[in-house]
Design an enzyme around this catalytic site. Structure first.
Site, PDB file in Angstrom:
ATOM      1  N   ASP A   2      -4.151 -15.724  12.015  1.00 29.10           N
ATOM      2  CA  ASP A   2      -4.691 -16.444  13.178  1.00 29.10           C
ATOM      3  C   ASP A   2      -3.758 -16.127  14.351  1.00 29.10           C
ATOM      4  O   ASP A   2      -2.704 -15.505  14.167  1.00 29.10           O
ATOM      5  CB  ASP A   2      -4.728 -17.958  12.902  1.00 29.10           C
ATOM      6  N   CYS A  66      -9.684 -17.610  11.946  1.00 25.97           N
ATOM      7  CA  CYS A  66      -9.808 -17.760  13.388  1.00 25.97           C
ATOM      8  C   CYS A  66     -11.248 -17.432  13.768  1.00 25.97           C
ATOM      9  O   CYS A  66     -11.742 -16.335  13.469  1.00 25.97           O
ATOM     10  CB  CYS A  66      -8.845 -16.788  14.068  1.00 25.97           C
ATOM     11  N   CYS A 179     -13.173 -23.840  15.994  1.00 20.78           N
ATOM     12  CA  CYS A 179     -11.855 -23.239  16.218  1.00 20.78           C
ATOM     13  C   CYS A 179     -10.943 -23.825  15.151  1.00 20.78           C
ATOM     14  O   CYS A 179     -10.913 -25.051  14.962  1.00 20.78           O
ATOM     15  CB  CYS A 179     -11.333 -23.600  17.608  1.00 20.78           C
TER      16      CYS A 179
HETATM   17  N1  DGL Z   1      -7.684 -20.564  16.155  1.00 21.76           N
HETATM   18  C1  DGL Z   1      -8.497 -19.686  16.922  1.00 21.76           C
HETATM   19  C2  DGL Z   1      -9.979 -19.893  16.611  1.00 21.76           C
HETATM   20  O1  DGL Z   1     -10.350 -20.360  15.568  1.00 21.76           O
HETATM   21  C3  DGL Z   1      -8.359 -19.674  18.423  1.00 21.76           C
HETATM   22  C4  DGL Z   1      -7.076 -19.846  19.087  1.00 21.76           C
HETATM   23  C5  DGL Z   1      -6.835 -18.931  20.284  1.00 21.76           C
HETATM   24  O2  DGL Z   1      -7.512 -18.999  21.323  1.00 21.76           O
HETATM   25  O3  DGL Z   1      -5.944 -18.137  20.110  1.00 21.76           O
HETATM   26  O4  DGL Z   1     -10.801 -19.527  17.427  1.00 21.76           O
END
Ligand code: DGL
Length: 265
Positions: A2, A66, A179
Site C-alpha cells: 500500500d 490499496c 480506501c
Molecule cells: N490506501 C489507499 C487506497 O486504498 C490510498 C491511499 C493514498 O492515497 O495513498 O486507496
C-alpha cells in the site's frame, strides 16, 4: 503493499485467518499519497516496486492492499508479471448496491478511485437504475496516515462522522469504504451511521481470496515459517525508521526492515 498504513488493516485480518504464513508488508511511503497521482504514474511506479519485491522476496502472491492502486494498475501489473498472482482490493460496490433499498450508495475513497471508470462499470452491471455518490476524501487518508495513531476517541469519531453526514445528506442508504486506510475507523463509521446507513468494506472477501489462491497453488500454510523468519515491514523513503513506523511495526508484530536498496524505490 500500500502507499502507507492502510493495508495493515488487511494484513491484520489475514493473520487472524491464517497466522502461520510468513508475510512481508511494503509501505510505499515515498510515493504517498497514491490518490493524487495519475493512472499512468501509478502504473509505472507500481511496476517498478513489484519488480523490486519480486527480485528480493519472490512472494507466492502479492496483495495490492490499496483501492487506488487496484483500480488504476491491477490489469497492467497482471499483464507485466504473468507468472505472479495478484489479489486486488476494490470498493465493494456490488454488495452495497444489492443491499441498498433506495439503490443509492455512496463510495468514499481517494479522488483517483472515486473517479475511476471501475465504479460506474460495476454499478451499471449490478443495477440498471441506481445512483452512486462519489466522495473524494484525500484529507481523511492523510488523517489516518499521519494523525490517527495519536488521536483520541473524540477526534476519531469526528473524522468518520463528517463523511457519514455527507452520505446521509446525499440520500444514500449505504456507504462503501473504498480506501484501505478507512478500515482503521470502521467502528467509528458504523457508530455514526446507525441503523439507516449500512457500511461496506472488502476485507473479508480479500482475505478469503488470498487463502483460496494459496491453497489452490498448494502453498502449504506456514511451510516457510520459521522462528528465524519474522514478518517484515518495509517502508520506502527516508521515513522508514521513524517513530511512527516503529510503533506500527510493534503493534502489528512486524520487524521493521529497510536499507539503501529500498530508499531508491
Ligand atoms: N490506501 C489507499 C487506497 O486504498 C490510498 C491511499 C493514498 O492515497 O495513498 O486507496
Amino acid at each position: 503493499m500500500d502507499s502507507g498504513a492502510g493495508g495493515l488493516a488487511y494484513l491484520s485480518a489475514y493473520s487472524v485467518l491464517n497466522p502461520a504464513r510468513p508475510l512481508l508488508y511494503v509501505a510505499d511511503k515515498k510515493n504517498f499519497p497514491y490518490g493524487e497521482k495519475t493512472k499512468a504514474a501509478l502504473v509505472s511506479l507500481l511496476i517498478e516496486l513489484t519488480s523490486r519485491i519480486k527480485k528480493h522476496f519472490s512472494p507466492a502472491l502479492i496483495v495490492l492492499a490499496c483501492n487506488t492502486a487496484s483500480v488504476s494498475a491491477l490489469a497492467e501489473l497482471r499483464r507485466n508479471f504473468p507468472d505472479t498472482d495478484f489479489v486486488g482490493t476494490v470498493p465493494a460496490v456490488k454488495p452495497a448496491l444489492l443491499s441498498s433499498v433506495k439503490k443509492h450508495i455512496a463510495v468514499l475513497g481517494t479522488e483517483r478511485t472515486v473517479q475511476d471508470a471501475y465504479i460506474s462499470h460495476i454499478a451499471e452491471s449490478t443495477a440498471s437504475a441506481c445512483t452512486v455518490t462519489r466522495i473524494a476524501a484525500g484529507e481523511l487518508v492523510d488523517f489516518v496516515e499521519r494523525r490517527l495513531d495519536y488521536a483520541d476517541s473524540a477526534e476519531r469519531s469526528a473524522a468518520a462522522k463528517k463523511y457519514i453526514d455527507v452520505t446521509r445528506e446525499s440520500g444514500a442508504d449505504a456507504l462503501v469504504l473504498g480506501c484501505t486506510h478507512f478500515l482503521f475507523l470502521l467502528d467509528e463509521f458504523r457508530e455514526a451511521a446507525g441503523p439507516d446507513i449500512r457500511v461496506f468494506d472488502s476485507i473479508g472477501g480479500v482475505c478469503l481470496r488470498i487463502e483460496n489462491i494459496l491453497t489452490q497453488k498448494n502453498v502449504p500454510a506456514g511451510a516457510a515459517r520459521q522462528p528465524a523468519v519474522p514478518n517484515l515491514l518495509l517502508v520506502t523513503g527516508r521515513e522508514g525508521g521513524s517513530e511512527l513506523w516503529e510503533r506500527r511495526a510493534a503493534r502489528f508484530g512486524l520487524t521493521l526492515a529497510g536499507g539503501p536498496d529500498w530508499d531508491d524505490v
